[in-house]
Design a protein around this motif. Structure first.
Motif, PDB file in Angstrom:
ATOM      1  N   GLY A  49      25.655  22.832  58.122  1.00 42.41           N
ATOM      2  CA  GLY A  49      25.597  22.594  59.560  1.00 42.41           C
ATOM      3  C   GLY A  49      24.204  22.885  60.080  1.00 42.41           C
ATOM      4  N   SER A  50      24.101  23.767  61.043  1.00 43.61           N
ATOM      5  CA  SER A  50      22.795  24.103  61.618  1.00 43.61           C
ATOM      6  C   SER A  50      22.286  25.450  61.130  1.00 43.61           C
ATOM      7  CB  SER A  50      22.907  24.135  63.154  1.00 43.61           C
ATOM      8  OG  SER A  50      23.856  25.122  63.557  1.00 43.61           O
ATOM      9  N   ARG A  51      22.973  26.055  60.157  1.00 44.54           N
ATOM     10  CA  ARG A  51      22.601  27.388  59.693  1.00 44.54           C
ATOM     11  C   ARG A  51      22.005  27.341  58.289  1.00 44.54           C
ATOM     12  NH1 ARG A  51      27.247  31.637  60.327  1.00 44.54           N
ATOM     13  NH2 ARG A  51      28.269  30.183  58.876  1.00 44.54           N
ATOM     14  N   TYR A  52      20.998  28.182  58.101  1.00 43.47           N
ATOM     15  CA  TYR A  52      20.372  28.350  56.796  1.00 43.47           C
ATOM     16  C   TYR A  52      20.747  29.731  56.263  1.00 43.47           C
ATOM     17  CZ  TYR A  52      17.353  24.419  58.100  1.00 43.47           C
ATOM     18  OH  TYR A  52      16.867  23.198  58.474  1.00 43.47           O
ATOM     19  N   PHE A  53      20.995  29.828  54.970  1.00 38.93           N
ATOM     20  CA  PHE A  53      21.325  31.122  54.377  1.00 38.93           C
ATOM     21  C   PHE A  53      20.853  31.147  52.930  1.00 38.93           C
ATOM     22  CE2 PHE A  53      24.878  28.255  54.055  1.00 38.93           C
ATOM     23  CZ  PHE A  53      25.279  28.350  52.731  1.00 38.93           C
ATOM     24  N   LEU A  54      20.761  32.355  52.392  1.00 36.81           N
ATOM     25  CA  LEU A  54      20.312  32.512  51.010  1.00 36.81           C
ATOM     26  C   LEU A  54      21.259  31.801  50.061  1.00 36.81           C
ATOM     27  CD1 LEU A  54      19.207  36.253  50.776  1.00 36.81           C
ATOM     28  CD2 LEU A  54      17.754  34.248  50.467  1.00 36.81           C
ATOM     29  N   ALA A  55      20.669  31.045  49.148  1.00 37.42           N
ATOM     30  CA  ALA A  55      21.476  30.333  48.169  1.00 37.42           C
ATOM     31  C   ALA A  55      21.954  31.287  47.085  1.00 37.42           C
ATOM     32  CB  ALA A  55      20.654  29.208  47.527  1.00 37.42           C
ATOM     33  N   ASN A  56      23.084  30.943  46.503  1.00 40.66           N
ATOM     34  CA  ASN A  56      23.543  31.731  45.368  1.00 40.66           C
ATOM     35  C   ASN A  56      23.051  31.113  44.066  1.00 40.66           C
ATOM     36  OD1 ASN A  56      25.111  29.441  45.301  1.00 40.66           O
ATOM     37  ND2 ASN A  56      27.019  30.516  44.827  1.00 40.66           N
ATOM     38  N   ARG A  57      22.013  30.289  44.183  1.00 40.84           N
ATOM     39  CA  ARG A  57      21.369  29.705  43.023  1.00 40.84           C
ATOM     40  C   ARG A  57      19.887  30.067  43.047  1.00 40.84           C
ATOM     41  NH1 ARG A  57      25.310  26.157  44.413  1.00 40.84           N
ATOM     42  NH2 ARG A  57      26.596  25.309  42.725  1.00 40.84           N
ATOM     43  N   VAL A  58      19.343  30.266  41.885  1.00 36.68           N
ATOM     44  CA  VAL A  58      17.925  30.599  41.767  1.00 36.68           C
ATOM     45  C   VAL A  58      17.300  29.688  40.725  1.00 36.68           C
ATOM     46  CG1 VAL A  58      18.205  33.010  42.441  1.00 36.68           C
ATOM     47  CG2 VAL A  58      18.405  32.374  40.031  1.00 36.68           C
ATOM     48  N   GLN A  59      15.986  29.544  40.810  1.00 32.73           N
ATOM     49  CA  GLN A  59      15.242  28.728  39.860  1.00 32.73           C
ATOM     50  C   GLN A  59      14.102  29.543  39.281  1.00 32.73           C
ATOM     51  OE1 GLN A  59      13.928  25.157  41.813  1.00 32.73           O
ATOM     52  NE2 GLN A  59      15.998  24.511  42.381  1.00 32.73           N
ATOM     53  N   GLY A  60      13.899  29.414  37.986  1.00 35.22           N
ATOM     54  CA  GLY A  60      12.809  30.125  37.334  1.00 35.22           C
ATOM     55  C   GLY A  60      12.785  29.814  35.850  1.00 35.22           C
ATOM     56  N   PRO A  61      11.706  30.215  35.178  1.00 33.04           N
ATOM     57  CA  PRO A  61      11.623  30.004  33.726  1.00 33.04           C
ATOM     58  C   PRO A  61      12.573  30.937  32.980  1.00 33.04           C
ATOM     59  CG  PRO A  61       9.715  31.216  34.507  1.00 33.04           C
ATOM     60  CD  PRO A  61      10.490  30.823  35.724  1.00 33.04           C
ATOM     61  N   LEU A  62      13.104  30.450  31.880  1.00 35.15           N
ATOM     62  CA  LEU A  62      14.082  31.204  31.105  1.00 35.15           C
ATOM     63  C   LEU A  62      13.423  31.816  29.873  1.00 35.15           C
ATOM     64  CD1 LEU A  62      17.175  31.842  30.660  1.00 35.15           C
ATOM     65  CD2 LEU A  62      17.190  29.826  29.171  1.00 35.15           C
ATOM     66  N   SER A  63      13.672  33.095  29.668  1.00 41.07           N
ATOM     67  CA  SER A  63      13.280  33.742  28.419  1.00 41.07           C
ATOM     68  C   SER A  63      14.549  34.035  27.631  1.00 41.07           C
ATOM     69  CB  SER A  63      12.501  35.037  28.676  1.00 41.07           C
ATOM     70  OG  SER A  63      13.305  35.974  29.364  1.00 41.07           O
ATOM     71  N   LEU A  64      14.510  33.794  26.317  1.00 44.63           N
ATOM     72  CA  LEU A  64      15.686  33.948  25.477  1.00 44.63           C
ATOM     73  C   LEU A  64      15.438  34.953  24.370  1.00 44.63           C
ATOM     74  CD1 LEU A  64      17.028  30.290  24.987  1.00 44.63           C
ATOM     75  CD2 LEU A  64      18.109  32.145  26.252  1.00 44.63           C
ATOM     76  N   HIS A  65      16.445  35.756  24.080  1.00 41.29           N
ATOM     77  CA  HIS A  65      16.399  36.663  22.949  1.00 41.29           C
ATOM     78  C   HIS A  65      17.133  36.014  21.784  1.00 41.29           C
ATOM     79  CE1 HIS A  65      17.185  40.290  20.519  1.00 41.29           C
ATOM     80  NE2 HIS A  65      16.099  40.767  21.121  1.00 41.29           N
ATOM     81  N   ARG A  66      16.775  36.417  20.573  1.00 42.86           N
ATOM     82  CA  ARG A  66      17.396  35.797  19.401  1.00 42.86           C
ATOM     83  C   ARG A  66      18.892  36.078  19.319  1.00 42.86           C
ATOM     84  NH1 ARG A  66      14.127  39.805  15.505  1.00 42.86           N
ATOM     85  NH2 ARG A  66      15.321  41.701  15.883  1.00 42.86           N
ATOM     86  N   ASP A  67      19.378  37.102  20.036  1.00 40.73           N
ATOM     87  CA  ASP A  67      20.807  37.413  20.029  1.00 40.73           C
ATOM     88  C   ASP A  67      21.597  36.541  20.992  1.00 40.73           C
ATOM     89  OD1 ASP A  67      20.446  39.283  18.103  1.00 40.73           O
ATOM     90  OD2 ASP A  67      20.452  41.000  19.455  1.00 40.73           O
ATOM     91  N   GLY A  68      20.922  35.640  21.709  1.00 36.29           N
ATOM     92  CA  GLY A  68      21.632  34.675  22.539  1.00 36.29           C
ATOM     93  C   GLY A  68      21.578  34.903  24.024  1.00 36.29           C
ATOM     94  N   TYR A  69      21.252  36.113  24.448  1.00 33.56           N
ATOM     95  CA  TYR A  69      21.170  36.336  25.891  1.00 33.56           C
ATOM     96  C   TYR A  69      19.753  36.025  26.381  1.00 33.56           C
ATOM     97  CZ  TYR A  69      18.947  40.816  24.748  1.00 33.56           C
ATOM     98  OH  TYR A  69      18.103  41.793  24.278  1.00 33.56           O
ATOM     99  N   GLY A  70      19.608  35.964  27.686  1.00 33.66           N
ATOM    100  CA  GLY A  70      18.292  35.641  28.235  1.00 33.66           C
ATOM    101  C   GLY A  70      18.130  36.169  29.642  1.00 33.66           C
ATOM    102  N   PHE A  71      16.992  35.824  30.249  1.00 38.06           N
ATOM    103  CA  PHE A  71      16.687  36.237  31.614  1.00 38.06           C
ATOM    104  C   PHE A  71      15.986  35.086  32.331  1.00 38.06           C
ATOM    105  CE2 PHE A  71      16.890  40.135  29.206  1.00 38.06           C
ATOM    106  CZ  PHE A  71      17.593  41.000  30.034  1.00 38.06           C
ATOM    107  N   VAL A  72      16.391  34.833  33.552  1.00 44.11           N
ATOM    108  CA  VAL A  72      15.636  33.925  34.419  1.00 44.11           C
ATOM    109  C   VAL A  72      14.602  34.780  35.136  1.00 44.11           C
ATOM    110  CG1 VAL A  72      15.711  32.312  36.346  1.00 44.11           C
ATOM    111  CG2 VAL A  72      17.604  32.390  34.706  1.00 44.11           C
ATOM    112  N   ARG A  73      13.332  34.496  34.895  1.00 46.40           N
ATOM    113  CA  ARG A  73      12.263  35.319  35.458  1.00 46.40           C
ATOM    114  C   ARG A  73      12.038  34.955  36.922  1.00 46.40           C
ATOM    115  NH1 ARG A  73       9.926  33.966  30.429  1.00 46.40           N
ATOM    116  NH2 ARG A  73       8.357  32.644  31.410  1.00 46.40           N
TER     117      ARG A  73
END
Length: 746
Positions: A49-73
């Motif tokens: 509508g006419s309101r802006y709010f923080l998204a529950n989505r983020v964008q960034g580069p991904l770092s991955l560990h060999r065990d399968g987990y990672g982090f969005v920087r």
């Protein structure tokens, strides 16, 4: 402004209408809507509508560990991605992730929903064959083996180093592009690094033809229309092995002050906008200085020829003439298209020797008074800049030199006064050109370094408080510089420096003037190196158009539209160039260590972790002393040290005698072991003999007259380059740290 808007939404934690934004920030409606739209497109805000709010989505580069987990920087803190939720993303890919509610540890986690941009189009690796199928074993860790199409692989043997094009999809595969060589020869590694980062090694034929067609002689008509500086004592100061001299200087005494001239090669006179030369320079973005090889932005006929300010030869320049008062206030600034004839080519080594009280070589003795004056002026400029809040980390630099016969030398750069002389003059010219463009309302490419985000600054405050250094609640460059200076010469100096630098954002290019926090300058850009940096060349064109009064509305509009993309591309190519130089430098350092296996050195502990201690040798080579090689030592996160029996400890800043045990150039790794005396104890000469009350104090600490918290901050020491912080590549074996992190995230 976008960052300020985002911080506002985070701070309030609730939706806002456009009218609230207009009232809060005093923006025009069109400008506010443009910023909000950009944040929505970046996935940082949502609109309903006419309101802006923080998204529950983020964008960034991904770092991955060999065990399968990672982090969005993310600037505000990395988002954890559990195993199985990374989709088909590879390390470094730009991803969009959905933020999930906090888990049992109270921290949010995320799910990768889509890959926005792949980090790599090409891969470098080793060719392998299994069950009749060809595979690429990537050089980069944590990347999967890649099936290869057979075309182009005919005649290649297992173990060949090759470059492939990556085709993404449900089942990624690669197609052969180039053969690099066999094994781990330096030539092969250099080609592999060039291919990995997509650098351009050879110039297209049409670019070389255009360069060769440039006349070496300057037409008389061009000389006549320019200001003639050939009667001044203009000279250059560069490294001993430098070939492209793009900046020259001179100094004059004036009644009640001084005049400084900074004369920069007029590359834009030869490289016309839109020409093949210009298009190639844009694609390259910057010259790349690899150990043993240079990939110039411009062909040699320009970079080492008509644009290089060689002594005794007429050269076209764009000059900044600055009149200063006795107390170094800028009284007058002029920008001129000129011609110079350098009277001498000095080196940093010669100038440093002169600054230390030795004489100049006989052929340069006539410049002694000019040098003496410039050394005094630039030292005062530096002191003034630091008082204004500029940050000075003072990290040492090491240069890798590869001889024609393959001999290898690691040379610490140790000409601080000479290099500071040139640096201060270039900073002055860059600042004044930036101020001119801003005052005139001209488009430009600015070198920006934004303030740390509040979350990062608050974390820094807490970290330094545990070390006994107090920062004010409000961000202050002066306070950061004060902390850096207070830690000089103390064991915690590297910790303080790295914590401060880690809190800062990366310097980058932008089409809008956002200031330079690290330099404490409101206006700043790059103007002084158009031979090797494309943004400098662009700024030259803008300045010359202003001086000639040829900046038409159409050209202004075209530049304003094009400059944001140019800034983004230039920033990306700069990062790639630095990463390539860093990686190949690590390779050569490991090669050097390989030649000195078994030799003993006195190093300094620059990092501690649960798997050992990082020790840096005097020539800059860093290696790992693994925990098992140290004996009964355990890692203490609270103390930021490795604790041993009888109160012994290994801490940041300690000296340690080590022996090079092994080196793996391919993996860029150096293994060290402590030198053990006859009695079987680790020898750490930097420790005091008394290990009573004073030695039992906390591992690091401020000067004695400061109060301190008893909970020191954990820190990881990383390789540092001017103005930027780059995380250290993950080590091969981090079992303890991996388990701790996964446990914490459950």
């Amino acid at each position: 402004m976008q960052e300020a808007l985002l911080e506002f939404f985070k701070r309030t934690g609730r939706p806002h209408r456009l009218e609230e934004i207009l009232h809060r920030f005093g923006l025009e409606k069109r400008e506010a809507k443009a910023h909000l739209k950009a944040l929505v497109e970046r996935g940082l805000l949502e609109k309903k509508g006419s309101r802006y709010f923080l998204a529950n989505r983020v964008q960034g580069p991904l770092s991955l560990h060999r065990d399968g987990y990672g982090f969005v920087r993310l600037p505000e803190g990395d988002l954890f991605i559990p195993p199985g939720y990374t989709q088909d993303a590879w390390p470094g890919d730009l991803v969009e992730a959905r933020v999930m509610p906090p888990g049992r540890d109270g921290r949010p986690w995320g799910v990768v929903e889509r890959v926005l941009k792949r980090a790599r189009e090409r891969l470098v690796g080793t060719l392998d064959f299994r069950k009749g199928c060809a595979l690429l074993l990537p050089d980069e860790p944590n990347l999967p083996e890649l099936p290869l199409a057979p075309e182009g692989l005919e005649g290649l043997k297992r173990g060949s180093r090759i470059v492939v094009q990556v085709h993404y999809g449900k089942r990624p595969y690669g197609t052969f592009l180039a053969y690099l060589g066999e094994g781990e020869a330096p030539e092969t590694e250099t080609e592999a690094v060039i291919a990995k980062y997509g650098l351009r090694a050879e110039f297209p034929e049409e670019v070389l033809r255009e360069a060769e067609a440039i006349p070496l002689e300057i037409p008389e008509a061009e000389l006549a229309r320019r200001e003639d500086f050939r009667g001044l004592r203009v000279f250059t100061i560069d490294g001993v092995d430098a070939k492209d001299f793009d900046d020259a200087i001179h100094v004059e005494r004036l009644p009640g002050g001084y005049r400084i001239g900074v004369h920069i090669a007029d590359v834009s006179h030869y490289v016309k906008e839109g020409s093949p030369l210009d298009q190639e320079a844009f694609l390259r973005g910057t010259s790349v200085y690899l150990p043993g090889r240079v990939l110039p932005m411009l062909p040699e006929r320009l970079s080492n020829g008509v644009c290089s300010l060689r002594p005794g030869e007429d050269r076209l320049v764009l000059s900044v003439l600055v009149d200063l008062t006795e107390d170094l206030k800028v009284k007058r600034v002029r920008f001129r298209e000129g011609v110079i004839r350098s009277v001498a080519r000095l080196t940093y080594t010669e100038v440093e020797a002169f600054a230390e009280g030795f004489g100049l070589p006989e052929e340069h003795a006539f410049l002694a008074e000019d040098l003496r004056l410039l050394l005094d002026l630039t030292q005062r400029m530096r002191e003034k800049r630091l008082k204004e809040g500029a940050l000075d980390f003072g990290f040492p630099e090491v240069k890798v030199e590869v001889g024609e016969e393959g001999e290898l030398h690691l040379i610490p750069q140790a000409e601080p006064k000479a290099r500071s002389l040139i640096e201060e003059l270039m900073l002055l010219a860059n600042r004044l050109v930036a101020e001119y463009l801003v005052q005139k309302g001209l488009p430009g490419l600015f070198r920006v370094h934004e303030e740390p985000v509040q979350d990062a600054y608050e974390k820094l405050r807490q970290a330094l408080a545990r070390l006994g250094y107090t920062l004010p609640p409000k961000l202050s460059g002066h306070a950061l510089q004060k902390a850096l200076l207070a830690s000089r010469g103390r064991p915690e100096e590297p910790v303080v420096a790295y914590l401060v630098l880690r809190s800062l954002r990366l310097a980058r290019y932008a089409a809008e003037n956002l200031g330079h926090f690290g330099l404490a300058m409101e206006h700043y850009l790059h103007f002084t190196s158009p031979i090797r940096r494309y943004p400098d060349l662009v700024v030259h064109r803008v300045l010359k158009a202003a001086l000639r009064r040829t900046l038409t509305p159409a050209r202004r509009a075209r530049w304003q539209e094009a400059f944001p993309a140019i800034a983004e591309h230039a920033s990306e190519m700069e990062r790639k160039a630095e990463a390539a130089e860093r990686e190949l430098t690590k390779y050569y350092m490991a090669k050097w260590a390989e030649l000195h296996v078994g030799e003993r050195f006195l190093g300094k502990v620059t990092g501690v972790a649960n798997f050992g201690a990082f020790v840096t040798l005097p020539n800059g080579v860093e290696g790992l002393v693994r925990l098992e090689a140290l004996g009964p030592y355990t890692y203490s996160e609270e103390a930021m040290a490795l604790l041993g029996p009888k109160g012994k400890r290994i801490r940041l800043g300690d000296e340690m005698e080590v022996v090079i045990a092994a080196a793996n150039p391919r993996l860029r790794q150096v293994d060290l072991v402590p030198y053990v005396e006859a009695q079987g104890e680790v020898k750490t000469p930097g420790k005091r003999k008394k290990e009573k009350e004073e030695d039992m104090r906390k591992v690091v600490g401020p000067p004695k007259d400061r109060t301190r918290d008893t909970r020191p901050e954990r820190a990881t020491v990383n390789t540092i380059y001017f103005g930027e912080w780059t995380p250290k590549e993950p080590q091969e074996s981090h079992p303890a740290r991996t388990r701790a992190r996964r446990k914490r995230r459950r």
